[in-house]
Write a protein that holds these residues in place. Structure first.
Motif, short mmCIF file in Angstrom:
data_model
loop_
_atom_site.label_atom_id
_atom_site.label_comp_id
_atom_site.label_asym_id
_atom_site.label_seq_id
_atom_site.Cartn_x
_atom_site.Cartn_y
_atom_site.Cartn_z
N MET A 49 0.85 -1.12 -0.17
CA MET A 49 0.28 -0.17 0.20
C MET A 49 0.77 1.27 0.37
SD MET A 49 -3.03 0.64 2.21
CE MET A 49 -3.68 -1.42 3.25
N ALA A 50 0.74 2.25 -1.16
CA ALA A 50 1.26 3.10 -1.28
C ALA A 50 0.48 4.13 -0.68
CB ALA A 50 2.31 3.67 -2.19
N PHE A 51 0.91 5.21 0.70
CA PHE A 51 -0.39 6.07 0.66
C PHE A 51 0.04 7.70 0.21
CE2 PHE A 51 -1.50 3.37 4.49
CZ PHE A 51 -3.04 2.67 3.01
N ASP A 52 -0.48 8.61 -0.07
CA ASP A 52 0.19 9.92 -0.30
C ASP A 52 0.74 10.62 0.78
OD1 ASP A 52 -0.87 12.15 -1.41
OD2 ASP A 52 -2.20 11.73 -2.30
N PRO A 53 1.92 11.42 1.08
CA PRO A 53 2.22 11.74 1.94
C PRO A 53 1.22 12.73 2.70
CG PRO A 53 3.12 12.56 -0.02
CD PRO A 53 2.13 11.76 -0.74
N GLU A 54 -0.12 12.97 1.68
CA GLU A 54 -0.87 14.10 2.68
C GLU A 54 -1.79 13.20 3.56
OE1 GLU A 54 -4.56 15.62 0.64
OE2 GLU A 54 -2.82 16.52 -0.60
N LEU A 55 -1.58 11.64 3.31
CA LEU A 55 -2.19 10.78 3.83
C LEU A 55 -1.78 11.23 5.69
CD1 LEU A 55 -3.72 7.94 2.98
CD2 LEU A 55 -4.55 9.42 3.33
N MET A 56 -0.83 10.86 5.25
CA MET A 56 0.44 10.59 6.53
C MET A 56 0.23 12.50 6.95
SD MET A 56 1.82 9.42 8.82
CE MET A 56 3.74 8.11 7.90
N GLN A 57 0.32 12.71 6.77
CA GLN A 57 -0.07 14.76 7.01
C GLN A 57 -1.03 14.93 8.02
OE1 GLN A 57 2.60 17.10 7.34
NE2 GLN A 57 1.77 18.01 8.76
N ASP A 58 -2.34 14.46 7.17
CA ASP A 58 -3.76 14.21 7.84
C ASP A 58 -3.67 13.80 9.17
OD1 ASP A 58 -4.70 15.42 5.99
OD2 ASP A 58 -6.28 14.13 4.81
N PHE A 59 -3.20 13.29 8.92
CA PHE A 59 -2.82 11.89 10.67
C PHE A 59 -1.97 12.88 11.55
CE2 PHE A 59 0.04 9.35 12.98
CZ PHE A 59 -1.16 9.37 13.51
N LEU A 60 -1.17 13.45 11.14
CA LEU A 60 -0.33 14.43 11.85
C LEU A 60 -1.43 15.53 12.82
CD1 LEU A 60 3.01 14.57 9.83
CD2 LEU A 60 2.67 12.91 12.81
N THR A 61 -2.14 15.59 11.86
CA THR A 61 -2.86 17.18 11.91
C THR A 61 -3.84 16.68 12.89
OG1 THR A 61 -2.56 18.24 9.75
CG2 THR A 61 -4.26 19.14 10.81
N GLU A 62 -4.61 15.60 12.45
CA GLU A 62 -5.89 15.38 13.26
C GLU A 62 -5.62 14.87 14.39
OE1 GLU A 62 -9.91 13.06 11.24
OE2 GLU A 62 -8.52 11.65 11.56
N SER A 63 -4.68 13.72 14.30
CA SER A 63 -4.08 12.80 15.80
C SER A 63 -3.82 13.64 16.81
CB SER A 63 -3.64 11.82 15.32
OG SER A 63 -4.78 10.85 14.86
N GLY A 64 -2.58 14.96 16.14
CA GLY A 64 -2.42 15.56 16.79
C GLY A 64 -3.24 16.54 17.93
N GLU A 65 -3.98 16.95 16.76
CA GLU A 65 -6.05 17.79 18.09
C GLU A 65 -5.75 16.51 18.46
OE1 GLU A 65 -7.95 19.34 14.71
OE2 GLU A 65 -6.82 20.77 14.09
N LEU A 66 -6.23 15.66 18.92
CA LEU A 66 -6.52 14.55 19.50
C LEU A 66 -5.72 14.70 20.82
CD1 LEU A 66 -8.19 11.69 17.21
CD2 LEU A 66 -9.67 13.16 18.42
N LEU A 67 -4.68 14.35 20.38
CA LEU A 67 -3.24 14.32 21.10
C LEU A 67 -3.31 15.51 22.39
CD1 LEU A 67 -0.20 13.17 19.67
CD2 LEU A 67 -2.01 12.13 21.89
N ASP A 68 -3.91 17.06 21.99
CA ASP A 68 -3.95 18.16 22.72
C ASP A 68 -4.88 17.85 23.34
OD1 ASP A 68 -1.45 18.02 21.59
OD2 ASP A 68 -2.48 19.92 20.12
N GLN A 69 -5.85 17.17 22.76
CA GLN A 69 -6.92 17.24 23.85
C GLN A 69 -7.01 15.93 24.65
OE1 GLN A 69 -9.87 19.36 23.43
NE2 GLN A 69 -10.57 18.75 25.40
#
Lengths: 124, 781
Positions: free
Chosen positions: B4-24
């Motif tokens: 599976m080759a993922f778009d680097p954008e997916l990783m970026q999405d992950f960092l943003t979304e999960s980063g917010e979750l982490l802060d919360q």
């Protein structure tokens, strides 16, 4: 085929979207939870629904129960994790046609989709 | 997975979304510590971790999944009420969250993921298993029941508890005994075939067997109810639903014989509703016995089939003629047996549409309350889109350019009016257009600025955790009060504020607040309070960090300042208390006796100050010895555009930030004087130092002219007068940063940037804090 993705995580939706794209499915509608999905199914008329289990507001199981009240046929695939597997039977009783455990490969998802569709075709 | 080759954008999405979750998560965990019983909160925390883990597993972040999984299982046990979260659990969970944060940094930096502390993971996992405790709530089916091959006594002897519980184990008897005595043998010989299933279904088989047996027990109870007139409709409805569930399960596993039997039961249930016939019972019992037999076979990985075709036919037609009177060992109206399953189904909804409220669904159903309220919130959350910061940055820059152009149009319009150019009509129109452009541009500027505004909660949210950890480390009791976290400031300001605020909070904990014993001795409550508050005040935001600790010791500050050669005793003697306090902002000053790992990290208050000043903010102290200290920070709402007074110095024009200007005066001769050869001005009852702008900006003597105007500037409580030649007027200026080298060396004088004027020329922007430094350093040299 029109596919609806229900997951509260944008990342997960994007991942699933990319997996589906690899399988050639591009007509996709997304919903962020069960409530959102219920409000969108009417307009989108999905031919397959992938629904996550753990979501705020209305979780996957609740969605399946609510959805199945008015729609008995559209295939539903529950996207679950290893830890939720124990409750898959519950989802099946509620009307889920199949399940797939995260993380999945395009192959596995494709297999599950085909399996689900062919089983339903056989039953019909 | 690897294909599976993922778009680097997916990783970026992950960092943003999960980063917010982490802060919360951080915040929620600290809240959880104070309210360990809050199920809603537990669920939210669980979901957040679950989401992070789910995405991470796709992205093959195995180290992250590993630790997230352990934390998740611990939380799962907690929300299933296996135990109540205690302090040591919190430490483990927070450690796990910290690890995940580190791993996020690793991802951002492109490093291999940090491995989790195996001890933490093991402990979390052990907690997840509940330390031997069972799962009384929703995971009952997998935990307790799954282990026993679930043989259940007939309903008559077992009043049903509300949730499927561990039943009394009946030793190694994998069959459900269906009451009524129907025997499968009557139908003909059984055929056994080995069971072949694909792995995903094989995994679920044991769960299925448990479930089928449970369903049979419930069916048994409902069938018994069919014999009593009063309970029949409800029982039939419940029977239908149970059979429907069974059918769905059997279809999923493609167990056709079981599915057919279940469908038979469904038909029977429908008939029983409409025809009011008791004789339905014996065929139902036989069907159930057959299903039980199949289930028993499945548990041994065998498919058991008997010829059931003719038997199934009897289901539709046979009801009305079957003669055997109902015989059941069950007392017909056992209220305990009836209560639960039939209440859901006895409702007016027809049984054939399988009511949603499944009697077994209690575990999942309880999360569904307050939906309408939350729905609204969720909708609001979906109404947002993520935009790359770079795009906003570009937008803001363009607005900046537009402001400059607008300034020029305004200037031209003024010129047209002043010179009486063109017709009267033309002049009026030019004035209108220029005024309209002015309004629209300011609205646009405000709107764009708003897109970049973020609530201070984004950084404030991190502090409860910080304080919790610090309090534990320092052995102090600290109560953190946060107010006004919803106050919004520009994103770039938020980013710059994070570190200085952390430093200040650390200082308050470490140096400000006393130990509980010292506090008690001083007659204070043992619990120290740090109050972090933010509020809007005109064009800027005020942030206060107030502690009720011992306050600053100005004596010690003075000593240190002399020891470090920052000031002489004579200079110290001349300074006010307030000035003494401000010494701590000087570079190289730190009063900490020893470097502590809490606040002695090699960054002093001077770094805090310079960080605040970088965002055009000011910082000051209000010291109340023995009672506490308040740090007062003022920051502008945005750093990119500001209102300025344009002043002329010789042939040059400079921009002075309007927010720093108190007043502008034209001093009379008798107001001017000098102290220690430094020029000062008397203004009403105060004396303030004067600076010649021409000197400050090193204009050649030939270009200097008379400077009759004093622009009175303020920085916190301090005042200084800047002498300039001309006053030009107020303008919105867009700050263009200067070359780093130039601003670092200060070669151009105290300037913080440059801007384009409305006449198209370029002006330097006066750096007010730097100017004050110069003004104050001067007389002491």
């Amino acid at each position: 085929m029109k596919i609806m993705l229900i997951d509260d995580s944008k990342t997960m939706r994007n991942i699933q979207r990319s997996v589906l794209a690899q399988l050639g499915h591009t007509t996709i509608e997304e919903a962020c939870d069960g409530q959102d999905a219920l409000s969108k199914v009417g307009a989108f008329q999905p031919e397959l629904i992938l629904v996550d289990w753990n979501m705020p507001n209305m979780n996957g199981l609740e969605f399946v129960k609510a959805f199945r009240q008015s729609n008995k046929t559209t295939p539903l695939i529950m996207v679950t994790t290893e830890s939720e597997k124990a409750r898959v039977i519950e989802a099946i009783k509620a009307g889920v046609n199949n399940y797939v455990i995260k993380p999945f490969t395009p192959d596995l998802l494709s297999q599950r989709i085909n399996e689900t569709l062919s089983r339903l075709a056989k039953a019909a | 997975m690897s294909q599976m080759a993922f778009d680097p954008e997916l990783m970026q999405d992950f960092l943003t979304e999960s980063g917010e979750l982490l802060d919360q998560l951080d915040q929620d965990l600290v809240t959880l510590e104070t309210a360990p019983g809050d199920l809603e909160l537990l669920n939210r925390i669980f979901r957040a971790l679950h989401t992070i883990k789910g995405s991470a597993s796709f992205l093959q972040l195995t180290n992250l999944v590993h630790v997230a999984h352990a934390a998740e299982s611990c939380l799962n046990a907690a929300r299933n009420r296996v135990f109540v979260v205690c302090r040591s659990d919190m430490d483990l969970l927070l450690a796990a969250v910290d690890t995940i944060k580190k791993q996020f940094d690793d991802i951002r930096e492109g490093r291999d993921l940090t491995r989790a502390d195996e001890e933490v993971v093991a402990k979390l996992a052990a907690r997840g298993e509940g330390g031997g405790a069972d799962h009384p709530h929703e995971s009952a089916p997998d935990a307790a029941v799954a282990t026993a091959p679930a043989a259940t006594a007939p309903a008559a002897t077992a009043p049903q508890p509300p949730a499927p519980e561990c039943d009394a184990p009946s030793p190694s008897e994998p069959e459900v005994q269906v009451s009524g005595g129907a025997s499968p043998e009557t139908l003909g010989a059984a055929q056994e075939r080995p069971l072949v299933l694909d792995p995903s279904k094989a995994d679920l088989l044991d769960l299925l067997v448990v479930d089928v047996n449970e369903t049979l027990t419930k069916l048994d109870a409902q069938v018994a109810q069919l014999t009593a007139e009063a309970s029949r409709p409800g029982a039939a409805a419940a029977l239908h639903e149970l059979a429907d569930n069974l059918n769905k399960t059997a279809e999923f596993f493609e167990f056709a014989p079981m599915s057919r039997l279940a469908q038979g039961l469904m038909k029977l249930a429908s008939e029983a509703r409409s025809h009011a016939i008791d004789p339905a019972v014996p065929p139902a019992r036989l069907a159930m016995a057959l299903i039980a037999e199949q289930a028993a076979g499945l548990s041994q990985r065998k498919l058991i089939e008997r010829p059931i075709d003719s038997f199934l036919e009897t289901f539709t037609g046979a009801m009305t003629q079957s003669a055997t009177p109902a015989q059941s060992p069950t007392p017909a109206a056992s209220p305990s047996a009836q209560a639960k399953p039939s209440t859901a189904a006895a409702a007016p909804s027809p049984a054939s549409t399988a009511p949603a409220a499944s009697p077994t669904g209690n575990a999942a159903g309880d999360a569904g309350e307050d939906k309408s309220r939350e729905k609204h919130d969720a909708k609001a959350a979906e109404q947002t889109i993520r935009v790359e910061v770079g795009r906003l940055e570009a937008l803001l820059n363009l607005v900046g350019e537009l402001v400059l152009q607008k300034n020029r149009v305004n200037a031209m319009s003024r010129h047209i009016q002043a010179m009486n150019l063109g017709s009267q009509e033309f002049r009026e129109q030019a004035g209108e257009v220029s005024g309209g452009l002015d309004r629209v541009t300011s609205d646009l500027q405000l709107a764009v600025m708003k897109t970049r505004m973020q609530p201070l909660d984004k950084i404030f949210g991190k502090y409860p955790r910080l304080i919790r950890d610090l309090a534990a480390k320092l052995g102090k009791k600290i109560n953190l009060v946060i107010e006004g976290g919803e106050t919004e400031v520009d994103k770039s300001v938020i980013e710059q504020l994070g570190d200085p605020l952390i430093h200040l909070m650390r200082n308050s904990c470490d140096h400000g607040l006393e130990s509980p014993a010292d506090r008690a001795a001083a007659g204070k409550s043992e619990v120290g309070t740090i109050r972090l508050s933010a509020s809007n005040a005109g064009g800027h935001v005020e942030i206060r960090i107030a502690d009720d600790g011992r306050g600053l010791n100005t004596k010690r500050i003075s000593q240190k300042a002399i020891e470090k050669g920052l000031y002489t005793q004579a200079q110290i003697d001349q300074m006010s208390e307030q000035e003494l306090c401000r010494i701590i902002f000087l570079p190289g000053f730190s009063t900490a006796e020893k470097i502590s790992d809490v606040s002695g990290r090699g960054v002093g208050m001077d770094v805090v100050r310079s960080n605040i000043e970088k965002v055009k903010g000011t910082i000051d102290l209000i010291n109340d010895p023995g009672k506490g200290c308040t740090v007062l920070i003022k920051i502008p709402l945005t750093v990119a555009i500001m209102s300025a007074m344009m002043v002329g110095v010789g042939p040059e024009t400079y921009a002075v930030p309007l927010s720093s200007i108190v007043e502008i005066v034209r001093p009379e001769k008798d107001q001017l004087a000098s102290i220690n050869q430094s020029p000062v001005m008397r203004l009403r009852d105060t004396v303030l130092p004067l600076l010649q702008a021409a000197e400050l900006f090193s204009l050649p003597a030939s270009k200097r002219d008379d400077a009759p105007f004093a622009v009175v500037l303020s920085l916190s409580e301090r005042r200084v007068g800047l002498m300039v030649s001309r006053l030009i007027g107020q303008q919105e200026v867009v700050i263009k940063p200067l070359d780093e080298e130039l601003s670092r060396t200060g070669a151009g004088g105290p300037v913080s940037g440059a801007t384009v004027r409305d006449d198209g020329g370029v002006s330097l922007i006066v750096d007010v804090p730097r100017l004050f430094e110069l003004a104050e350093a001067e007389p002491r040299r």
